[in-house]
Design an enzyme around this catalytic site. Sequence first.
Site, PDB file in Angstrom:
ATOM      1  N   THR A 162       0.854  -1.155  -0.080  1.00  0.00           N
ATOM      2  CA  THR A 162       0.169   0.092  -0.112  1.00  0.00           C
ATOM      3  C   THR A 162       0.919   1.438  -0.171  1.00  0.00           C
ATOM      4  O   THR A 162       1.368   1.583   1.299  1.00  0.00           O
ATOM      5  CB  THR A 162      -1.003  -0.330   1.343  1.00  0.00           C
ATOM      6  OG1 THR A 162      -1.564  -1.269   1.391  1.00  0.00           O
ATOM      7  CG2 THR A 162      -1.974   1.172   1.330  1.00  0.00           C
TER       8      THR A 162
ATOM      9  N   LYS B  55      -8.468   0.239  -2.939  1.00  0.00           N
ATOM     10  CA  LYS B  55      -7.990  -0.502  -1.415  1.00  0.00           C
ATOM     11  C   LYS B  55      -7.599   0.375  -0.340  1.00  0.00           C
ATOM     12  O   LYS B  55      -8.431   0.803   0.650  1.00  0.00           O
ATOM     13  CB  LYS B  55      -6.874  -1.700  -1.549  1.00  0.00           C
ATOM     14  CG  LYS B  55      -6.369  -1.127  -0.211  1.00  0.00           C
ATOM     15  CD  LYS B  55      -6.271  -2.525   0.527  1.00  0.00           C
ATOM     16  CE  LYS B  55      -5.614  -2.302   1.795  1.00  0.00           C
ATOM     17  NZ  LYS B  55      -4.441  -3.493   1.524  1.00  0.00           N
TER      18      LYS B  55
END
Length: 419
Positions: free
Chosen positions: A100, A174
Site C-alpha cells: 500500500t 484499497k
Amino acid sequence: MTAGQQSRAGVVGLGMIGAGVAVSLARSGRPPVTYDIRPDAADGLAGVPQQVGSPAAVARSSDVVMVAVVDAAQARDVIGGENGLLSQARPGLTVVLLSTVALPVVRELAQLCADSEVAFLDCGVTPGDKAAENGMVAIVGGARDAVDAARPVLDGWARKVVHCGPVGAGMATKIARNVITYGSWRAVFEAAALARGAGVDPARLAEVVDSADPDGRTLLQLLRLHGPDGALPEAVGRQIEPLMTKDLDAAHDLGAALGVPVPLVDIARAEAGRTLEVGEQPPPEEDQLHDFGLEMMDQVYGPGFSSTLRDRPADPFLDETVGYLFAQVWGRAGLSVRDRRLLTLGVAASTGRAELIEIIANGGLVNGELTADQLREAVLHLAVYTGWCNATATHAGVTAAIAANTPRSQGASDRQEQK
C-alpha cells in the site's frame, strides 16, 4: 513462455502477506521463486523453495512477480534498484505491487516498468491474515490485457480477483476500503461509549447488531442504494434524511447528557445532507419568511420560544428579526445552529449583557448542543478576549442558564458536595 506453458510466479518480500502468497501458490501447484532481505525468510514455508539471491534473480525465473514490501522506498529499490527486477527483466514480465503506497508512487513505478516494456499492476489485498489460506481478495488496477495475462497466477493465491480499472484504481479502492474499516471502528468506539455511559454492557450492543444485521449489509447499504449513474436518487435521500438527522440528534443528546464526546456523530449530523446527496432546500417564498423565521427561532432557542411573537401587532424591528435574522441568516445551511450559537455567544460576551448570554446559553443547553462544562469553559476562553469585567456578566448569564436547566434534586446534590 511457450504456448501451453504454465506462467511462473515470483514473490519479493516474505512478510505476513508475501509469505502467505508464496505458500498459497505452492499449494496450488505453482511454487514461486522468492527473495527477501532476510536470508532465512523462506525457511519453514510449506512447499516454497529456498529463496534466490536478489530481486533480479527472481525476474530471470518468473513471468509474474508479486512485490510485497513495506513501503515506497523499498518498492522503488526492489523494482528499479541496482539489483532490482527491471535490471534483469525481459519484455512480457508483469510486476504486481501488493504494498500500500500513495497513488503518485504507483504511477511512478508503472512508468518505470513501462519504460522497460514490463507490465505493471497495482494490487491492494485484504484480509492479510488469510494470505496463506488462498483467502485474500486481490483489488487490481491496470490494463485489461495485463490482468488477463497475470490471472492464472493471481488465482493461485487469491480467492477473488476484482479488476477495478486502470493503473491506480486498485490502490485507490484499497484505500477507500480502509476508510470504511477505520471509520466504522470509530463509529463502534463512540457507540460503545454511549452504551457504557448509559450502563449497558457493550457486549449487549454487539449482540443486537449481530442479531439484527448478521450479514453486515447495513454498513454498505448506502452504496447499494446508488443508481446506475453512481448517484443516490434524490427522492431516496430526502426520504432517509429526516430519520437520519432524528437518530443522530438523539445520539448527540445522549452523549451530551452522559458527558460522552461523540465527534463522529456531530460530523455525520452536520454532513447529513451531503452524505445523502440532498441539495439545499430552496429558500422560503417571501410570504413564508415570517413563519419560517418563527420556526427557526424555536429551533435555535427551544420549543415555544417564539410564542410571544405570534399574533402581535406589526413592529419593524421585530419583523426584521424574525423574517431576516432568523429566516434568512440563522436558516442558512452554511453553518450549523451550534456554530452560529458559538459565534453569537462570542459577540454577546463583548456587550456585558448577562440576560442576552443567558438566552443564548439556554438554547444551547435545551438543544443538547453544549454541556454545562463546555459553557463554563467558554466563559474562561471569552474572558481572555473580551476582558474580565465583561466576562463577569458572561459568567452570570451562563450560570443562570445552567441553573435553569439543572433538576432541583441534582442542584441540591451538587451544592451538598461543594459543602
